[in-house]
Design an enzyme around this catalytic site. Structure first.
Site, PDB file in Angstrom:
ATOM      1  N   HIS A 106       3.785   3.564  -6.273  1.00  0.00           N
ATOM      2  CA  HIS A 106       4.526   3.023  -5.126  1.00  0.00           C
ATOM      3  C   HIS A 106       5.822   2.353  -5.582  1.00  0.00           C
ATOM      4  O   HIS A 106       5.833   1.670  -6.611  1.00  0.00           O
ATOM      5  CB  HIS A 106       3.661   1.998  -4.388  1.00  0.00           C
ATOM      6  CG  HIS A 106       2.333   2.536  -3.970  1.00  0.00           C
ATOM      7  ND1 HIS A 106       1.192   2.394  -4.760  1.00  0.00           N
ATOM      8  CD2 HIS A 106       1.961   3.235  -2.875  1.00  0.00           C
ATOM      9  CE1 HIS A 106       0.168   2.977  -4.151  1.00  0.00           C
ATOM     10  NE2 HIS A 106       0.593   3.507  -3.008  1.00  0.00           N
TER      11      HIS A 106
ATOM     12  N   ASP B 251      -1.780   4.139 -10.792  1.00  0.00           N
ATOM     13  CA  ASP B 251      -2.144   4.901  -9.589  1.00  0.00           C
ATOM     14  C   ASP B 251      -1.375   6.223  -9.477  1.00  0.00           C
ATOM     15  O   ASP B 251      -1.541   6.940  -8.489  1.00  0.00           O
ATOM     16  CB  ASP B 251      -1.991   4.054  -8.310  1.00  0.00           C
ATOM     17  CG  ASP B 251      -0.714   3.249  -8.261  1.00  0.00           C
ATOM     18  OD1 ASP B 251       0.164   3.431  -9.145  1.00  0.00           O
ATOM     19  OD2 ASP B 251      -0.579   2.435  -7.325  1.00  0.00           O
TER      20      ASP B 251
ATOM     21  N   HIS C 289       5.438  -5.588  -5.201  1.00  0.00           N
ATOM     22  CA  HIS C 289       5.837  -5.522  -3.787  1.00  0.00           C
ATOM     23  C   HIS C 289       6.274  -6.879  -3.231  1.00  0.00           C
ATOM     24  O   HIS C 289       6.850  -6.934  -2.140  1.00  0.00           O
ATOM     25  CB  HIS C 289       4.701  -4.972  -2.922  1.00  0.00           C
ATOM     26  CG  HIS C 289       4.324  -3.566  -3.233  1.00  0.00           C
ATOM     27  ND1 HIS C 289       5.239  -2.522  -3.167  1.00  0.00           N
ATOM     28  CD2 HIS C 289       3.150  -3.004  -3.630  1.00  0.00           C
ATOM     29  CE1 HIS C 289       4.631  -1.385  -3.510  1.00  0.00           C
ATOM     30  NE2 HIS C 289       3.371  -1.650  -3.801  1.00  0.00           N
TER      31      HIS C 289
END
Ligand code: OKP
Ligand code: ZN
Length: 346
Positions: free
Chosen positions: A200, A287, A162
């Site tokens: 993500h 995840d 990120h």
């Protein structure tokens, strides 16, 4: 398989993150890497090495000098601002939002918002050293892949995907995968592919290489219309300028199970095969696991082996970097399953 690991990841140990309106214990905690290390350290299939590359120079090829200086000085400034040597973790208060071109303020409480993407990523005394060590693990792994041609795993945290050129967020400070990609290019690679399978979207990695064709970035992730990081990760984001066509986003809906996931992964692998990179970086997030507290996918422990098998079958020299994965009790089993998929194909 070589695994690059340093216990210095423990220097980054946030107490709370802001999650859905509450201060909750940090999902991204030292226990994650500790539990993986404990599970793998006596396994004869793995050879643990300490990082011996200093990523500082390559960090500066990926991140802006002012951002690196901010991270290096944030904690002393925060202690000074709080008037104590033992302050709580540092969090931003106000963000510049969409509106204007702004410049960095002088005070730390303003700087935190200037450089932060979110309120989920506390900074504390060891954050800079831990993040630099994670980047050094990735760079050490990259050099081992360059010289040895075999798959290497960087068992590092905090994660990186990120983190953008000049912003932190999503538990990430330095973009370990981007730094490793730059390392491959520095050592003579002409083309590098990054495959990000974290739940993500890897917005930082996408941003950093968005206008470049020497790094193909492929993401398979939860549809950002309803999941973090919300503002990146749409299918329509394909790269720009020289980089047009070198960014591939494959967002998937909540409830995605192995068959649906395998189809997207097949598309991702086809794009990477066509690009024919000199090296591949796998941003391996765990995840997507059905038991993960942040996940709405339905990927099982055995599926990580299948995922790894499909990627290993590409036969590109591969560096695996740990990104997310917060189901503490299942994480080590999931990582072992994923690494096994590579061991079987080597
Ligand atoms: C980091 B990595 C849920 C809030 C989630 C941040 C997620 C960061 C993920 N409502 N907040 O694993 O990609
Ligand atoms: Zn994630």
């Amino acid at each position: 398989m070589d695994i690059v690991y340093s216990p210095d990841h423990r220097l980054h140990n946030g107490r709370f993150e802001m999650k859905d309106g509450e201060f909750t214990p940090c999902h991204e905690c030292p226990d994650r890497a500790d539990r993986i290390f404990e599970a793998l350290k006596d396994n004869a299939d793995f050879n643990f090495l300490a990082p011996d590359a200093d990523a500082s120079a390559v960090i500066r090829q990926i991140h802006s000098p002012d951002y690196v200086a901010f991270l290096e000085t944030a904690w002393p400034k925060w202690m000074d601002f709080k008037g104590t040597s033992n302050p709580p973790d540092a969090f931003p208060l106000i963000f510049p939002n969409r509106s204007r071109n702004v410049h960095a303020p002088s005070s730390i409480d303003g700087l935190l918002g200037y450089y932060a993407l979110d309120t989920g990523s506390p900074i504390m005394s060891g954050t800079f050293d831990a993040a630099r060590t994670a980047a050094s693990c990735a760079l050490t792994g990259q050099r081992l892949v360059t010289t040895g041609g075999r798959t290497v795993f960087s068992l590092s945290r905090p994660p990186g995907h990120h983190a953008t050129h000049d912003a932190y967020g999503g538990y990430c400070f330095f973009n370990n995968a981007a730094i490793a990609a730059q390392g491959f290019l520095n050592d003579g690679a002409a083309r590098v592919a990054i495959l990000d399978v974290d739940y993500h979207h890897g917005n930082g990695t996408q941003d950093i290489f968005y206008e470049r064709s020497d790094v193909l970035v492929v993401n398979i992730h939860a549809d950002p219309s309803s999941e973090y990081p919300f503002f990146w990760g749409a299918r329509t984001e394909i790269g720009a300028g020289t980089g047009a066509g070198y960014n591939l986003n494959l967002p998937l809906p909540a409830g995605t199970d192995w068959p649906a996931y395998a189809e997207a992964l097949g598309q991702a692998c086809a794009a990477i095969r066509k690009y024919a990179p000199d090296a591949l970086i796998l941003s391996f997030g765990f995840d997507i696991f059905h038991g993960d507290p942040l996940s709405r996918f339905l990927i099982g422990t055995a599926d990580f082996r299948r995922i790894a098998g499909m990627i290993a079958a590409l036969k590109f020299p591969t560096l695996i970097i740990l990104e997310g994965g917060y189901a503490i009790d299942g994480l080590a089993d999931n990582v072992l399953s994923g690494l096994t998929g590579f061991l079987e194909t080597e």
